[in-house]
Enzyme design. Structure first.
Site, mmCIF file in Angstrom:
data_model
loop_
_atom_site.group_PDB
_atom_site.id
_atom_site.type_symbol
_atom_site.label_atom_id
_atom_site.label_comp_id
_atom_site.label_asym_id
_atom_site.label_seq_id
_atom_site.Cartn_x
_atom_site.Cartn_y
_atom_site.Cartn_z
ATOM 1 N N SER A 13 11.841 -9.325 -39.873
ATOM 2 C CA SER A 13 12.573 -8.263 -39.233
ATOM 3 C C SER A 13 12.493 -8.464 -37.834
ATOM 4 C CB SER A 13 11.436 -7.028 -39.514
ATOM 5 O OG SER A 13 11.282 -6.059 -38.311
ATOM 6 N N HIS A 38 16.509 -8.552 -41.524
ATOM 7 C CA HIS A 38 16.001 -7.202 -41.803
ATOM 8 C C HIS A 38 16.217 -6.567 -40.388
ATOM 9 C CE1 HIS A 38 14.093 -3.959 -43.754
ATOM 10 N NE2 HIS A 38 13.098 -3.695 -42.588
ATOM 11 N N ASP A 40 15.929 -3.110 -38.260
ATOM 12 C CA ASP A 40 15.376 -1.975 -38.425
ATOM 13 C C ASP A 40 16.027 -0.853 -37.260
ATOM 14 O OD1 ASP A 40 13.214 -2.083 -40.462
ATOM 15 O OD2 ASP A 40 12.339 -3.765 -38.906
ATOM 16 N N MET A 42 15.816 2.776 -36.028
ATOM 17 C CA MET A 42 14.878 3.717 -35.512
ATOM 18 C C MET A 42 15.480 4.941 -34.657
ATOM 19 S SD MET A 42 11.163 2.003 -35.474
ATOM 20 C CE MET A 42 10.798 0.976 -36.504
ATOM 21 N N HIS A 72 17.957 -1.472 -42.548
ATOM 22 C CA HIS A 72 17.042 -0.481 -42.833
ATOM 23 C C HIS A 72 16.976 0.835 -41.802
ATOM 24 C CE1 HIS A 72 12.127 0.565 -43.001
ATOM 25 N NE2 HIS A 72 13.030 1.615 -43.651
ATOM 26 N N MET A 74 16.140 4.257 -40.513
ATOM 27 C CA MET A 74 15.244 5.114 -40.259
ATOM 28 C C MET A 74 15.544 6.260 -39.718
ATOM 29 S SD MET A 74 11.992 2.473 -39.990
ATOM 30 C CE MET A 74 13.085 1.046 -39.635
ATOM 31 N N MET A 143 7.580 0.928 -48.544
ATOM 32 C CA MET A 143 6.962 0.678 -47.539
ATOM 33 C C MET A 143 5.500 0.348 -47.450
ATOM 34 S SD MET A 143 9.455 0.760 -45.049
ATOM 35 C CE MET A 143 8.278 0.671 -43.549
ATOM 36 N N GLY A 148 8.155 2.907 -38.412
ATOM 37 C CA GLY A 148 7.937 3.197 -36.925
ATOM 38 C C GLY A 148 7.861 2.068 -36.021
ATOM 39 N N GLY A 150 6.183 -2.079 -35.804
ATOM 40 C CA GLY A 150 5.823 -3.471 -36.397
ATOM 41 C C GLY A 150 4.251 -3.520 -35.894
ATOM 42 N N GLY A 151 3.720 -4.795 -36.836
ATOM 43 C CA GLY A 151 2.276 -5.125 -36.437
ATOM 44 C C GLY A 151 1.045 -4.288 -37.026
ATOM 45 N N ASP A 181 7.840 -3.988 -47.254
ATOM 46 C CA ASP A 181 7.994 -3.729 -45.766
ATOM 47 C C ASP A 181 6.542 -3.213 -44.960
ATOM 48 O OD1 ASP A 181 8.906 -3.853 -43.099
ATOM 49 O OD2 ASP A 181 10.575 -2.356 -43.369
ATOM 50 N N GLY A 182 6.162 -4.366 -44.409
ATOM 51 C CA GLY A 182 5.011 -3.873 -43.419
ATOM 52 C C GLY A 182 3.849 -4.591 -43.624
ATOM 53 N N GLY A 183 3.295 -5.198 -42.569
ATOM 54 C CA GLY A 183 1.979 -5.987 -42.706
ATOM 55 C C GLY A 183 1.950 -7.060 -43.712
ATOM 56 N N GLY A 203 7.757 -9.135 -39.905
ATOM 57 C CA GLY A 203 8.228 -9.011 -38.558
ATOM 58 C C GLY A 203 7.214 -9.805 -37.799
ATOM 59 N N SER A 204 6.170 -8.958 -37.349
ATOM 60 C CA SER A 204 5.205 -9.817 -36.128
ATOM 61 C C SER A 204 4.472 -11.199 -36.953
ATOM 62 C CB SER A 204 4.016 -8.816 -36.220
ATOM 63 O OG SER A 204 3.436 -8.207 -37.144
HETATM 64 C C1 DX5 Z 1 8.559 -0.574 -39.568
HETATM 65 C C2 DX5 Z 1 9.667 -1.514 -39.981
HETATM 66 C C3 DX5 Z 1 9.245 -2.968 -40.408
HETATM 67 C C4 DX5 Z 1 8.600 -3.512 -39.268
HETATM 68 C C5 DX5 Z 1 7.659 -4.751 -39.978
HETATM 69 O O1 DX5 Z 1 8.789 0.507 -39.633
HETATM 70 O O2 DX5 Z 1 10.406 -1.048 -40.893
HETATM 71 O O3 DX5 Z 1 10.426 -3.653 -40.730
HETATM 72 O O4 DX5 Z 1 9.312 -4.578 -38.456
HETATM 73 O O5 DX5 Z 1 6.771 -5.233 -39.271
HETATM 74 P P1 DX5 Z 1 5.449 -6.135 -39.441
HETATM 75 O O6 DX5 Z 1 5.958 -7.273 -40.440
HETATM 76 O O7 DX5 Z 1 4.978 -6.543 -38.233
HETATM 77 O O8 DX5 Z 1 4.612 -5.053 -40.238
HETATM 78 ZN ZN ZN Z 2 12.002 -2.398 -41.963
#
Ligand code: DX5
Ligand code: ZN
Length: 233
Positions: A13, A38, A40, A42, A72, A74, A143, A148, A150-151, A181-183, A203-204
């Site tokens: 991401s 990916h 994102d 927002m 993605h 949002m 999700m 909203g 990352g991290g 997606d996420g964590g 992402g992170s």
């Molecule tokens: C969150 C995003 C994710 C985000 C994931 O709303 O949709 O794609 O970047 O980040 P990590 O991998 O750090 O949880």
């Molecule tokens: Zn995403």
């Protein structure tokens, strides 16, 4: 029913990339072994954060990125941006069903534009949104954090939801990707894959793992992901 052999795809991401050097960052994760990008989007309305839009997607294509770009959304509303991202070179476009007044129409718009279409499920959004559109989705994105930022930490209840989504997909007999997606981290990706995911947004975990000796390389973490995934097959 036999378990279909799934190819696992890693989708960094770019939310966690260095936006001042975005083209280079995308090149670097791809040459380090990532499969898809990916992206994102927002809008500070559907989610409490504001990121990047179609002009940035188009800029990445002009920069020379040929890998699939997984947009993605949002955002609310979604339909105008679907058209804009089709024109900007997106490959996959996913949106949150709560954010569209006409889910079936939004999915059809994406496919009519030549992209693959998907629905995104927040942690508390039921999979029943799939009931009447299974023939119109190419990707289901769960999700594993609230969207909203990352991290954030992976929400464990996502594992059961992944199993349920995997059952629905297998029962449909259709070629539908199951993305999470996420964590997602090196220490939980195998468990997530065992629950049924085949496409992993990170992402992170990716962008914090830049190789100290060679700042253009992210291959350490991507190799670690693949090693973990190899134990799942
Ligand atoms: C969150 C995003 C994710 C985000 C994931 O709303 O949709 O794609 O970047 O980040 P990590 O991998 O750090 O949880
Ligand atoms: Zn995403």
């Amino acid at each position: 029913m036999t378990d279909p052999i799934r190819d696992f795809q890693i989708a960094p991401s770019i939310l966690s990339a260095d936006f001042a050097r975005l083209g280079e960052e995308v090149d670097d994760v791809l040459t380090s072994g990532a499969d898809i990008v990916h992206f994102d989007v927002m809008d500070n309305h559907y989610v409490p954060n504001l990121t990047i839009g179609p002009m940035v997607c188009e800029a990445l294509r002009k920069h020379g990125v040929t890998a699939p770009i997984d947009v993605h959304l949002m955002v609310r509303p979604v339909d105008q941006l679907i058209g804009d991202f089709i024109d900007a070179g997106a490959s996959i476009i996913t949106f949150h069903p709560e954010a569209s007044d006409h889910i079936d129409r939004s999915l059809q718009l994406i496919r009519d534009g030549g992209c693959r279409a998907g629905l995104v499920f927040n942690p508390a959004t039921p999979l029943s949104y799939l009931d009447y559109v299974m023939d119109k989705v190419d990707m289901v994105l769960l999700m594993s954090v609230n969207p909203g930022f990352g991290g954030q930490s992976f929400i464990p209840a996502t594992l059961d939801k992944l199993r349920e989504a995997r059952q629905r997909i297998d029962a449909s007999g259709r070629d539908i990707r199951l993305e999470v997606d996420g964590g997602v981290k090196v220490d939980n990706i195998a468990e997530i894959a065992r629950a049924g995911a085949d496409t992993f947004v990170a992402g992170s975990a990716v962008f914090k793992a830049r190789n100290e000796a060679d700042p253009h390389r992210y291959d350490g973490v991507i190799r670690d992901f693949r090693e973990q995934l190899a134990s799942v097959r």
